[in-house]
Design a protein around this motif. Structure first.
Motif, short mmCIF file in Angstrom:
data_model
loop_
_atom_site.label_atom_id
_atom_site.label_comp_id
_atom_site.label_asym_id
_atom_site.label_seq_id
_atom_site.Cartn_x
_atom_site.Cartn_y
_atom_site.Cartn_z
N THR A 312 5.97 15.89 -5.15
CA THR A 312 6.09 17.22 -5.75
C THR A 312 5.78 18.32 -4.75
O THR A 312 6.36 19.41 -4.83
CB THR A 312 5.18 17.35 -6.98
N ILE A 313 4.88 18.05 -3.80
CA ILE A 313 4.61 19.04 -2.75
C ILE A 313 5.88 19.32 -1.94
O ILE A 313 6.09 20.43 -1.43
CB ILE A 313 3.47 18.56 -1.83
N CYS A 314 6.76 18.32 -1.84
CA CYS A 314 8.02 18.50 -1.11
C CYS A 314 8.86 19.63 -1.70
O CYS A 314 9.73 20.18 -1.02
CB CYS A 314 8.84 17.21 -1.12
N LEU A 315 8.59 19.98 -2.95
CA LEU A 315 9.37 21.05 -3.58
C LEU A 315 9.16 22.40 -2.91
O LEU A 315 9.97 23.32 -3.12
CB LEU A 315 9.01 21.15 -5.07
N VAL A 316 8.11 22.55 -2.13
CA VAL A 316 7.90 23.84 -1.45
C VAL A 316 9.00 24.11 -0.43
O VAL A 316 9.15 25.25 0.03
CB VAL A 316 6.52 23.89 -0.75
N PHE A 317 9.78 23.10 -0.09
CA PHE A 317 10.89 23.29 0.84
C PHE A 317 12.18 23.64 0.11
O PHE A 317 13.24 23.73 0.73
CB PHE A 317 11.11 22.02 1.67
N GLY A 318 12.11 23.84 -1.21
CA GLY A 318 13.29 24.17 -1.98
C GLY A 318 13.79 25.57 -1.72
O GLY A 318 13.11 26.40 -1.11
N SER A 319 14.99 25.87 -2.20
CA SER A 319 15.60 27.19 -2.03
C SER A 319 15.22 28.14 -3.15
O SER A 319 15.13 29.35 -2.94
CB SER A 319 17.13 27.06 -1.98
N MET A 320 15.01 27.60 -4.35
CA MET A 320 14.68 28.43 -5.51
C MET A 320 13.20 28.77 -5.52
O MET A 320 12.36 27.89 -5.28
CB MET A 320 15.05 27.69 -6.80
N ASN A 321 12.88 30.01 -5.81
CA ASN A 321 11.47 30.39 -5.91
C ASN A 321 10.76 29.59 -7.00
O ASN A 321 9.59 29.22 -6.85
CB ASN A 321 11.35 31.89 -6.21
N SER A 322 11.46 29.32 -8.10
CA SER A 322 10.86 28.55 -9.18
C SER A 322 10.55 27.13 -8.74
O SER A 322 9.54 26.54 -9.13
CB SER A 322 11.78 28.53 -10.39
N THR A 323 11.41 26.56 -7.89
CA THR A 323 11.17 25.21 -7.37
C THR A 323 10.00 25.20 -6.41
O THR A 323 9.13 24.33 -6.46
CB THR A 323 12.43 24.68 -6.67
N ARG A 324 9.96 26.19 -5.52
CA ARG A 324 8.90 26.25 -4.51
C ARG A 324 7.54 26.42 -5.15
O ARG A 324 6.54 25.88 -4.68
CB ARG A 324 9.18 27.42 -3.56
N GLY A 325 7.47 27.17 -6.25
CA GLY A 325 6.20 27.38 -6.91
C GLY A 325 5.75 26.19 -7.74
O GLY A 325 4.56 26.03 -8.02
N LEU A 326 6.71 25.34 -8.13
CA LEU A 326 6.38 24.20 -8.99
C LEU A 326 5.56 23.14 -8.25
O LEU A 326 4.66 22.53 -8.83
CB LEU A 326 7.67 23.58 -9.53
N GLY A 327 5.88 22.89 -6.98
CA GLY A 327 5.26 21.80 -6.23
C GLY A 327 3.74 21.82 -6.23
O GLY A 327 3.10 20.85 -6.67
N PRO A 328 3.10 22.90 -5.75
CA PRO A 328 1.63 22.92 -5.71
C PRO A 328 0.99 22.81 -7.08
O PRO A 328 -0.06 22.17 -7.24
CB PRO A 328 1.32 24.29 -5.08
N VAL A 329 1.61 23.40 -8.10
CA VAL A 329 1.05 23.35 -9.45
C VAL A 329 0.98 21.92 -9.96
O VAL A 329 -0.05 21.44 -10.45
CB VAL A 329 1.89 24.22 -10.41
N VAL A 330 2.10 21.20 -9.84
CA VAL A 330 2.15 19.83 -10.33
C VAL A 330 1.26 18.91 -9.49
O VAL A 330 0.58 18.02 -10.02
CB VAL A 330 3.60 19.32 -10.35
N ALA A 331 1.27 19.10 -8.18
CA ALA A 331 0.43 18.27 -7.31
C ALA A 331 -1.05 18.40 -7.68
O ALA A 331 -1.78 17.41 -7.72
CB ALA A 331 0.65 18.64 -5.85
#
Length: 725
Positions: A312-331
Motif C-alpha cells: 500500500t505504501i507503493c501507492l505514493v508513486f501513483g498519479s492520482m492525488n487520492s491514490t497517493r494519499g491512500l498509501g500511508p493511511v492504509v499502511a
C-alpha cells in the motif's frame, strides 16, 4: 517412533528466533500480559475520542481527487486562486414541459432566478435563463455553496434549492436539479445514514460467520472486539498525523482504512486462535500454549502485515492525488492492527482462559490425543487426501477453470457515464437526460478554458474552430486571466466529449504566444485526465505491488521457485476474478466500470488474498521440515483449511454488503472482491497451490531445503495426521 512435547517443556530454540520467543513470552506471560492489556486500555481510552474526529481532518477538496499534474487540476487551482471559485459548486436547475414552456412557466423560471439570489440559495450571481430552441426546456446555472470538509453544506444547499424550485411550480412543469452539485448531492443522499447501517450489517455478518466457525456463544466476541478496538486506535493515529503532520486524508482513504483493518485483523485473529486451540490440546498451561502458538504464527502474520503495508505504501508513486494519499493511511492501519492482533488479542485470550471456547473447550490429555481436534480437521483431511492422490489432474483442471474465467475480462468496458453511476434513477441523472433531449448535450457542463489576458483573443478564435464545440464565449476576466466557456456538442461524460477536449488542447498547444499555454478544465477534462492517470497507475503500480509480494515471499520462504509459482497464481487468480466479475456485471445490467476499479480491486485482492497464501505456505514450510515434502504440504492444507476458508468467507461476506449501496461503483467493487476472494479460497489455495507443490516435489523449495532443517520433531502429535493422501 513419534515423540511428544511434554507439558511445560519449552520448544527447542531452533524453532523460532530470539525476537519471536521474547515477544511471545511478554505477551503471554503470567504477569506481563496484564501490562499489555493496561497499555491497550490507555491507547483505546485516548483513541476512542480521537477516532470520532477523523472526519474533521478529511480534505475532500477537488485537488485531492485529481491527477497531480493534469491540466484539469491546474484549471481547478486557477479558478480558485483568480476567479474566487473556491467553496462553490455548479448546479443546473432544469425546467421542462413536453408540449412547450408557457409564459407562466418562463415567468416562474425568471422569478426563481431572483429568489435564488435574494434568499442566498445561490453562492454568487445567477446568469440569465437559457431557453432551448424548441422552447420545451430551460435551465439556470446556479452556484451552490460547498464546504469540502462538510458534505452536509452542499447537500443541504441543493435540497433547499430543489425545494425552492419546486415551490409554486405550474402543474405539469418538470423541475430537476442536475450539474455537478446535483450529482454530488445525489451521492450524499444515497450514502446518508449508510455508514451506520453498513457497519452494523458487516459486523452482523462477521459475527454470524465467527459464531458458525467457533460454535461458541462467547469466543466470537473476542476477535470482533479486538478488531473493533484496533480500528479505533488506527483512526486516532491517522487523525493525529493528519492534524499535526500534514497527512492527507479524504473520504475514500478513511473508508478503505476501516475495511482493510477489519479484513486483515479478522484474518490474523482466525489464524492465531486456530493455532492456540491446537496447542491447548497439547499444553496443560494456557500461557505456554499461547506462547508457542504466537511464536509459530508470528512469522506468517508479520510477513502478511509487511506485504500489505509495503504494497500500500507503493501507492505514493501513483498519479492520482487520492491514490497517493491512500498509501500511508492504509499502511498505518495495517501496522496498528498487526500489533493489536499479536498483543491485545493473545493477552485477552490468556486472561480469559479456556472457558471462552465453551462448549467445545479444548482439553489437555496426557497422551496428547483429543478426538475433537481430529474431528475439526476431518473434512480438510479428506480434501488433502484427494489432492494427494491426483495432483496433476487437479492443478491442470484448476488452471483451465481460472483461465476460462479470465476470458470474461474481454467483455469489460470502461468510461462509466453519470447515468450509469447509480442503480436507481436519481434527480441529477433525470435532469441531465432533459438537458440532452432539448439542448446541446454539453450545455450543462461546458469546458472551461483559462488563458492569460494577452492570449485571450487568439485562444477564443481557436476554441470556436474546434469540431465538437457548438459555441464559445468569454465569460469572465479577472486578475490577469480570462475564462472562456466552450459548450460541447456531446454529453460531458461521453467518450465523444473527451475526444473533443483532447482536440481542443491540441489546437491550443499548437498556437503561438500566450494562447499556447491555455489550460482546459471542466467536468469532461476531469474525467479525461482521471482516466489517463488511472491507466498510467495500473502500468506502474500493479507490477510494483507484484514485485513487493515476490520479494516478501522469497524472504519468508527462503526459496525462489515457490515464490515465483505463487506469484503466477496471484496474477491468474486476479485475472479470473476480473473475468468472473465482468460476467456478473453484465448479468446485473451494469457492464461498464470506472477505470479505478481495476487498480483498487487488485490492491484489495492481492493485499488480502496473499494472507491466505502466506498462512498456507508458512505452515507448509514448517511441516515439511518435520515430515518431508509430501506429508508436510498435505498436513498444512489439512490444518489451515478450516481457518483460511473461514477467513475467506468472512471477507467475501463483508464486501458483499457493499452491494446494498445503490451505486454501481459499490456494487461492482463488492462483487469483484467477493468473487476474487472466493476463487482464491476454494480453488487457488485449496487445490491449485497444493497440487502444484506436490507436482514439483522438493524442487518447489529450491534453492532452500526445508526438509534438512533442524526441526524440533518433539512437537509432532497424533492430533495432526502423520500421513495423508
Amino acid at each position: 517412533m513419534t515423540r511428544h512435547r511434554t507439558s511445560g517443556a519449552p520448544p527447542s530454540p531452533s524453532t523460532a528466533g530470539t525476537f519471536a520467543r521474547t515477544y511471545a513470552r511478554v505477551v503471554a506471560g503470567r504477569r506481563t500480559k496484564w501490562a499489555v492489556l493496561v497499555l491497550w486500555v490507555l491507547l483505546i481510552g485516548v483513541g476512542g475520542s480521537l477516532a470520532a474526529k477523523l472526519g474533521d481532518v478529511q480534505n475532500n477538496e477537488a485537488e485531492t481527487w485529481l491527477p497531480t499534474n493534469a491540466q484539469a487540476t491546474r484549471a481547478v487551482k486557477i479558478a480558485e486562486d483568480y476567479f474566487q471559485d473556491k467553496g462553490r459548486v455548479g448546479a443546473v436547475v432544469v425546467y421542462a414541459r413536453e408540449d412547450g414552456l408557457t409564459d407562466v412557466d418562463l415567468a416562474k423560471v425568471n422569478a426563481d432566478r431572483q429568489r435564488f439570489v435574494a434568499n442566498s440559495l445561490a453562492a454568487a450571481d445567477v446568469p440569465p435563463v437559457t431557453v432551448a430552441a424548441d422552447r420545451k426546456a430551460a435551465f439556470l446555472s446556479v452556484p451552490v455553496k460547498s464546504d469540502q470538509s462538510d458534505n452536509s453544506v452542499l447537500g443541504d444547499g441543493v435540497k433547499r434549492l430543489r425545494d425552492a424550485a419546486g415551490q409554486d411550480a405550474p402543474a405539469g412543469l418538470d423541475v430537476k436539479i442536475a450539474g455537478q452539485a446535483g450529482n454530488i448531492a445525489d451521492f450524499i443522499d444515497v450514502y446518508s445514514g449508510m455508514d451506520g447501517a453498513l457497519m452494523a450489517a458487516t459486523l452482523g455478518l462477521v459475527a454470524v460467520f465467527l459464531l458458525f466457525t467457533y460454535r461458541s456463544p462467547i469466543l466470537w466476541l473476542i476477535p470482533l472486539l479486538s478488531v473493533g478496538l484496533a480500528s479505533q486506535v488506527a483512526s486516532a493515529v491517522v487523525y493525529l498525523l493528519a492534524k499535526h503532520a500534514g497527512l492527507t486524508v479524504n473520504g475514500q482513504s478513511a473508508y478503505v482504512l476501516v475495511v482493510l483493518v477489519l479484513g486483515v485483523g479478522t484474518d490474523y485473529a482466525l489464524l492465531l486462535i486456530a493455532r492456540y486451540r491446537e496447542e491447548l490440546h497439547r499444553q496443560e498451561d494456557r500461557h505456554e500454549a499461547m506462547e508457542y502458538a504466537l511464536r509459530r504464527c508470528l512469522p506468517a502474520i508479520t510477513a502478511s502485515a509487511a506485504t500489505v503495508g509495503i504494497a500500500t505504501i507503493c501507492l505514493v508513486f501513483g498519479s492520482m492525488n487520492s491514490t497517493r494519499g491512500l498509501g500511508p493511511v492504509v499502511a498505518l492501519g495495517v501496522v496498528i492492527v498487526y500489533f493489536a492482533m499479536t498483543t491485545l488479542l493473545p493477552a485477552f485470550l490468556v486472561v480469559l482462559g479456556r472457558w471462552v471456547f465453551w462448549p467445545f473447550t479444548p482439553r489437555y490429555s496426557a497422551d496428547h490425543v483429543d478426538s475433537s481436534a481430529e474431528k475439526e480437521h476431518g473434512f480438510w483431511a479428506r480434501v488433502s487426501g484427494f489432492v494427494g492422490r491426483r495432483p496433476r489432474p487437479i492443478w491442470i483442471g484448476a488452471t483451465l477453470v481460472l483461465v476460462a474465467l479470465a476470458f470474461g475480462a474481454m467483455s469489460l468496458s470502461t468510461g462509466q457515464t453519470q447515468a450509469e453511476q447509480f442503480t436507481k434513477k436519481v434527480d441529477s441523472v433525470a435532469g441531465q437526460d432533459l438537458i440532452a433531449r432539448h439542448f446541446p448535450a454539453g450545455s450543462s457542463a461546458p469546458a472551461d478554458v483559462y488563458v492569460k489576458d494577452g492570449g485571450a483573443t487568439a485562444a477564443l478564435a481557436v476554441v470556436q474552430q474546434v469540431p465538437g464545440i457548438t459555441s464559445a464565449s468569454t465569460i469572465a476576466t479577472k486578475n490577469g486571466w480570462t475564462r472562456i466557456e466552450a459548450v460541447l456538442k456531446d454529453a460531458p461524460d461521453t467518450q465523444a466529449a473527451r475526444s473533443t477536449v483532447e482536440h481542443l488542447r491540441t489546437a491550443l498547444a499548437s498556437n503561438q504566444g500566450e494562447a499556447k499555454s491555455a489550460v482546459v478544465g471542466g467536468q469532461t477534462a476531469v474525467a479525461l485526465d482521471t482516466s489517463d492517470a488511472q491507466s498510467e497507475e495500473e502500468k506502474l503500480l500493479i507490477p510494483l505491488i507484484l514485485a513487493v509480494v515476490l520479494i516478501m515471499l522469497i524472504i519468508l520462504l527462503r526459496a525462489l521457485t515457490a515464490p515465483l509459482v505463487l506469484l503466477l497464481s496471484v496474477v491468474l487468480s486476479y485475472t479470473a476474478a476480473v473475468g468472473s466479475a465482468a460476467l456478473l456485471f453484465h448479468a446485473v445490467g451494469h457492464p461498464r466500470i470506472d477505470r479505478g476499479l481495476l487498480l483498487f480491486g487488485f490492491l484489495f485482492l492481492v493485499a488480502l488474498g496473499v494472507d491466505y497464501t502466506i498462512f498456507l505456505m508458512t505452515r507448509a514450510r514448517e511441516e515439511v521440515g518435520k515430515r518431508g515434502h509430501r506429508d508436510g504440504v498435505l498436513t498444512s492444507l489439512t490444518v489451515t483449511g478450516g481457518v483460511i476458508t473461514s477467513a475467506g468467507l468472512v471477507l467475501a461476506a463483508t464486501f458483499s454488503v457493499l452491494a446494498a449501496i445503490p451505486t454501481v461503483a459499490s456494487l461492482q467493487q463488492g462483487l469483484l472482491v467477493a468473487v476474487g476472494i472466493l476463487l482464491d479460497t476454494f480453488i487457488v489455495r485449496s487445490l491449485l497451490i497444493p497440487a502444484l507443490a506436490l507436482e514439483l516435489g522438493p524442487r518447489f523449495w529450491r534453492p532452500g531445503h526445508p526438509e534438512r532443517a533442524k526441526a524440533d520433531r518433539s512437537i509432532v502429535s497424533p492430533a495432526e495426521p502423520a500421513r495423508l493422501g
